[in-house]
Each structure stands twice: as structure tokens, then as C-alpha cells.
Design a protein around this motif. Structure first.
Motif, PDB file in Angstrom:
ATOM      1  N   LYS A 125       0.847  -1.191   0.000  1.00 43.73           N
ATOM      2  CA  LYS A 125       0.000   0.000   0.000  1.00 43.73           C
ATOM      3  C   LYS A 125       0.887   1.248   0.000  1.00 43.73           C
ATOM      4  CE  LYS A 125      -3.295  -0.271   2.936  1.00 43.73           C
ATOM      5  NZ  LYS A 125      -4.055  -0.272   4.197  1.00 43.73           N
ATOM      6  N   ARG A 126       1.981   1.176   0.746  1.00 42.73           N
ATOM      7  CA  ARG A 126       2.895   2.306   0.892  1.00 42.73           C
ATOM      8  C   ARG A 126       4.226   1.766   1.405  1.00 42.73           C
ATOM      9  NH1 ARG A 126       0.476   5.089   5.083  1.00 42.73           N
ATOM     10  NH2 ARG A 126      -1.272   5.214   3.686  1.00 42.73           N
ATOM     11  N   ILE A 127       5.305   2.464   1.106  1.00 45.99           N
ATOM     12  CA  ILE A 127       6.619   2.111   1.648  1.00 45.99           C
ATOM     13  C   ILE A 127       7.183   3.324   2.372  1.00 45.99           C
ATOM     14  CG2 ILE A 127       8.994   1.406   1.156  1.00 45.99           C
ATOM     15  CD1 ILE A 127       7.976  -0.084  -1.291  1.00 45.99           C
ATOM     16  N   HIS A 128       7.547   3.125   3.631  1.00 50.43           N
ATOM     17  CA  HIS A 128       8.235   4.150   4.424  1.00 50.43           C
ATOM     18  C   HIS A 128       9.668   3.679   4.634  1.00 50.43           C
ATOM     19  CE1 HIS A 128       4.640   6.376   5.449  1.00 50.43           C
ATOM     20  NE2 HIS A 128       4.089   5.326   6.041  1.00 50.43           N
ATOM     21  N   LEU A 129      10.523   4.610   5.025  1.00 50.27           N
ATOM     22  CA  LEU A 129      11.909   4.292   5.331  1.00 50.27           C
ATOM     23  C   LEU A 129      12.247   4.799   6.724  1.00 50.27           C
ATOM     24  CD1 LEU A 129      14.799   3.376   4.718  1.00 50.27           C
ATOM     25  CD2 LEU A 129      15.132   5.540   3.492  1.00 50.27           C
ATOM     26  N   ALA A 130      12.781   3.904   7.553  1.00 48.08           N
ATOM     27  CA  ALA A 130      13.270   4.266   8.889  1.00 48.08           C
ATOM     28  C   ALA A 130      14.763   3.958   8.935  1.00 48.08           C
ATOM     29  CB  ALA A 130      12.542   3.465   9.964  1.00 48.08           C
ATOM     30  N   THR A 131      15.540   4.919   9.390  1.00 48.13           N
ATOM     31  CA  THR A 131      16.979   4.713   9.504  1.00 48.13           C
ATOM     32  C   THR A 131      17.482   5.305  10.814  1.00 48.13           C
ATOM     33  OG1 THR A 131      19.103   5.003   8.366  1.00 48.13           O
ATOM     34  CG2 THR A 131      17.569   6.840   8.224  1.00 48.13           C
ATOM     35  N   LEU A 132      18.422   4.628  11.427  1.00 46.13           N
ATOM     36  CA  LEU A 132      18.997   5.142  12.662  1.00 46.13           C
ATOM     37  C   LEU A 132      19.805   6.404  12.382  1.00 46.13           C
ATOM     38  CD1 LEU A 132      19.410   4.792  15.718  1.00 46.13           C
ATOM     39  CD2 LEU A 132      21.406   3.374  15.185  1.00 46.13           C
ATOM     40  N   ILE A 133      20.593   6.374  11.295  1.00 42.56           N
ATOM     41  CA  ILE A 133      21.467   7.496  10.952  1.00 42.56           C
ATOM     42  C   ILE A 133      21.242   7.904   9.500  1.00 42.56           C
ATOM     43  CG2 ILE A 133      23.876   8.283  10.720  1.00 42.56           C
ATOM     44  CD1 ILE A 133      23.119   7.604  13.612  1.00 42.56           C
ATOM     45  N   ASP A 134      21.060   9.211   9.267  1.00 43.40           N
ATOM     46  CA  ASP A 134      21.053   9.757   7.909  1.00 43.40           C
ATOM     47  C   ASP A 134      22.294  10.629   7.789  1.00 43.40           C
ATOM     48  OD1 ASP A 134      20.690  10.973   5.470  1.00 43.40           O
ATOM     49  OD2 ASP A 134      18.700  11.771   5.918  1.00 43.40           O
ATOM     50  N   ARG A 135      23.239  10.195   6.959  1.00 37.96           N
ATOM     51  CA  ARG A 135      24.505  10.920   6.852  1.00 37.96           C
ATOM     52  C   ARG A 135      24.613  11.773   5.601  1.00 37.96           C
ATOM     53  NH1 ARG A 135      29.739   7.603   5.185  1.00 37.96           N
ATOM     54  NH2 ARG A 135      30.219   9.722   4.615  1.00 37.96           N
ATOM     55  N   GLY A 136      23.552  11.793   4.775  1.00 38.58           N
ATOM     56  CA  GLY A 136      23.572  12.639   3.583  1.00 38.58           C
ATOM     57  C   GLY A 136      24.278  11.984   2.408  1.00 38.58           C
ATOM     58  N   HIS A 137      24.586  12.777   1.401  1.00 38.09           N
ATOM     59  CA  HIS A 137      25.302  12.366   0.184  1.00 38.09           C
ATOM     60  C   HIS A 137      24.484  11.446  -0.724  1.00 38.09           C
ATOM     61  CE1 HIS A 137      28.871  14.265   1.741  1.00 38.09           C
ATOM     62  NE2 HIS A 137      28.699  13.598   2.871  1.00 38.09           N
ATOM     63  N   ARG A 138      23.201  11.715  -0.845  1.00 38.01           N
ATOM     64  CA  ARG A 138      22.334  10.889  -1.679  1.00 38.01           C
ATOM     65  C   ARG A 138      22.711  10.966  -3.146  1.00 38.01           C
ATOM     66  NH1 ARG A 138      21.083  10.314   2.414  1.00 38.01           N
ATOM     67  NH2 ARG A 138      19.128  11.177   3.064  1.00 38.01           N
ATOM     68  N   GLU A 139      22.681   9.819  -3.801  1.00 37.22           N
ATOM     69  CA  GLU A 139      22.865   9.718  -5.254  1.00 37.22           C
ATOM     70  C   GLU A 139      21.530   9.486  -5.944  1.00 37.22           C
ATOM     71  OE1 GLU A 139      25.759   6.633  -5.871  1.00 37.22           O
ATOM     72  OE2 GLU A 139      27.314   7.753  -4.810  1.00 37.22           O
ATOM     73  N   LEU A 140      20.513   9.128  -5.162  1.00 33.25           N
ATOM     74  CA  LEU A 140      19.173   8.868  -5.676  1.00 33.25           C
ATOM     75  C   LEU A 140      18.177   9.688  -4.858  1.00 33.25           C
ATOM     76  CD1 LEU A 140      19.470   4.979  -5.948  1.00 33.25           C
ATOM     77  CD2 LEU A 140      19.640   6.623  -7.816  1.00 33.25           C
ATOM     78  N   PRO A 141      17.022  10.007  -5.439  1.00 32.98           N
ATOM     79  CA  PRO A 141      16.048  10.841  -4.716  1.00 32.98           C
ATOM     80  C   PRO A 141      15.272  10.036  -3.668  1.00 32.98           C
ATOM     81  CG  PRO A 141      15.197  10.279  -6.876  1.00 32.98           C
ATOM     82  CD  PRO A 141      16.593   9.726  -6.812  1.00 32.98           C
ATOM     83  N   ILE A 142      15.967   9.662  -2.607  1.00 34.39           N
ATOM     84  CA  ILE A 142      15.381   8.856  -1.535  1.00 34.39           C
ATOM     85  C   ILE A 142      15.536   9.631  -0.233  1.00 34.39           C
ATOM     86  CG2 ILE A 142      15.722   6.750  -0.167  1.00 34.39           C
ATOM     87  CD1 ILE A 142      16.378   5.353  -2.846  1.00 34.39           C
ATOM     88  N   ARG A 143      14.433   9.718   0.509  1.00 32.64           N
ATOM     89  CA  ARG A 143      14.412  10.471   1.754  1.00 32.64           C
ATOM     90  C   ARG A 143      13.769   9.616   2.844  1.00 32.64           C
ATOM     91  NH1 ARG A 143      10.389  13.060   4.042  1.00 32.64           N
ATOM     92  NH2 ARG A 143       9.085  12.847   2.208  1.00 32.64           N
ATOM     93  N   PRO A 144      14.377   9.550   4.028  1.00 32.03           N
ATOM     94  CA  PRO A 144      13.772   8.744   5.101  1.00 32.03           C
ATOM     95  C   PRO A 144      12.548   9.430   5.701  1.00 32.03           C
ATOM     96  CG  PRO A 144      15.739   9.833   5.890  1.00 32.03           C
ATOM     97  CD  PRO A 144      15.648  10.141   4.426  1.00 32.03           C
ATOM     98  N   ASP A 145      11.590   8.618   6.129  1.00 32.88           N
ATOM     99  CA  ASP A 145      10.403   9.119   6.811  1.00 32.88           C
ATOM    100  C   ASP A 145      10.642   9.204   8.314  1.00 32.88           C
ATOM    101  OD1 ASP A 145       8.309   9.018   4.541  1.00 32.88           O
ATOM    102  OD2 ASP A 145       9.311   7.074   4.440  1.00 32.88           O
ATOM    103  N   PHE A 146      11.479   8.314   8.829  1.00 36.11           N
ATOM    104  CA  PHE A 146      11.756   8.245  10.265  1.00 36.11           C
ATOM    105  C   PHE A 146      13.270   8.181  10.446  1.00 36.11           C
ATOM    106  CE2 PHE A 146       8.001   5.621   9.190  1.00 36.11           C
ATOM    107  CZ  PHE A 146       7.013   6.472   9.666  1.00 36.11           C
ATOM    108  N   ILE A 147      13.822   9.146  11.182  1.00 35.83           N
ATOM    109  CA  ILE A 147      15.278   9.262  11.343  1.00 35.83           C
ATOM    110  C   ILE A 147      15.625   9.306  12.821  1.00 35.83           C
ATOM    111  CG2 ILE A 147      17.328  10.646  10.825  1.00 35.83           C
ATOM    112  CD1 ILE A 147      15.625  12.024   8.616  1.00 35.83           C
ATOM    113  N   GLY A 148      16.591   8.474  13.207  1.00 27.81           N
ATOM    114  CA  GLY A 148      17.102   8.539  14.575  1.00 27.81           C
ATOM    115  C   GLY A 148      17.935   9.788  14.778  1.00 27.81           C
TER     116      GLY A 148
END
Length: 180
Positions: A125-148
């Protein structure tokens, strides 16, 4: 240079508790939520989130593990006919809210591979992304929904997550290259 400790056991625990509440808030509970942990440390974090969600809501949250090896775009030799999810696991993907869980988000390529794997096995139905650490430097247009924790880094730096399940302790370090 000595690695800089960014998170200790208590701050990791608080971050995962906050993420659990954010998942509940964004999805009006856990009735349609499936957690998918990306091996290896994402799997450990997903297990912890599943436990916290169950403690808070009193309901068990389905949790699957995902090895994205055969979906990587940087491998020359792919494993043919590798089964990523079992037939029984597939019922936890279609028409569900999937929360992909990983330890560190960097370029976004691991997450792209994980989304490809999930889509091959069902239609969420939907995909969310949860990550403990977001360190930047994306090569693709992907953004976390939940960030530690957001940790701006230089590309030459490395973020290392240690978890009790694999490393005997919970902490996150920032490693900088020696400037000799």
C-alpha cells in the motif's frame, strides 16, 4: 584520529522509541504495518522496533528480513533465481504499509535495491523508510520518513553503527581519515 562517538546506548534507545511512536502516529497504529529489516544491522534495528511497537500497542508487528545482495546495482554477477521472501512472507507485503529499516542511509542505493525486492514480491500500500542514521550524500532521490539522527558528514568520513546483537555494545561512531 580517534573515532568520535555520536550516540551511546541510551541515545540509540531513545531514538528507536521515538521512531516507534512516529510509525504509530503516521499509520494510525500498526494493524497494516510490516517492518522489513535490511540485513544485517537493519534487521536488528527492525527487531527492536517491532518489540517497542508491541510494548506500546500490545500487538505483534510482522517483521521480515531482507538480503538485498542480488538486487545490488554494483555487482557484476547476479545470483539467479535467489528467493528473497518465502511464499509465506509474501502475505505480509501486498496491501500493507512497509517500513524498510536500515542502520545508515548514505547514497540511497541500498534502499533502491530493497524497494525493488519488495516490489518483486508484492504490491505494498505504501513504503516508508526508517533509519537510525542519515549521513547525507544521496545519489538517488530517496528520503527517510523516520530518522534517529541526522549526521552531516564528509564523503571521506565513515559512520559505524555497533549493536549489541552483533558487536556486544550499542554506539555510533564517526571515523575521519587520518590527515597525515
Amino acid at each position: 584520529m580517534k573515532p568520535l562517538q555520536l550516540m551511546d546506548e541510551a541515545s540509540i534507545r531513545r531514538s528507536l522509541t521515538r521512531i516507534a511512536y512516529e510509525i504509530l502516529e503516521k499509520n494510525n497504529g500498526v494493524d497494516s504495518v510490516t517492518l522489513i529489516g535490511i540485513r544485517s544491522r537493519g534487521e536488528d534495528i527492525a527487531k527492536r522496533l517491532a518489540d517497542r511497537l508491541e510494548q506500546i500497542e500490545g500487538k505483534k508487528v510482522p517483521m521480515l528480513s531482507l538480503d538485498i545482495h542480488s538486487y545490488r546495482d554494483d555487482l557484476i554477477e547476479k545470483i539467479q533465481d535467489e528467493v528473497v521472501f518465502s511464499q509465506a512472507d509474501q502475505k505480509w507485503i501486498t496491501d500493507r504499509v512497509i517500513v524498510l529499516v536500515d542502520d545508515v542511509l548514505y547514497t540511497g542505493r541500498t534502499i533502491r535495491a530493497a524497494m525493488d525486492a519488495v516490489m518483486d514480491y508484492g504490491r505494498p500500500k505504501r513504503i516508508h523508510l526508517a533509519t537510525l542514521i542519515d549521513r547525507g550524500h544521496r545519489e538517488l532521490p530517496i528520503r527517510p520518513d523516520f530518522i534517529g539522527k541526522n549526521i552531516p558528514t564528509a564523503q571521506s568520513e565513515k559512520v559505524t553503527v555497533h549493536l549489541k546483537e552483533r558487536d556486544g555494545k550499542d554506539c555510533v561512531y564517526l571515523e575521519r581519515p587520518d590527515e597525515n
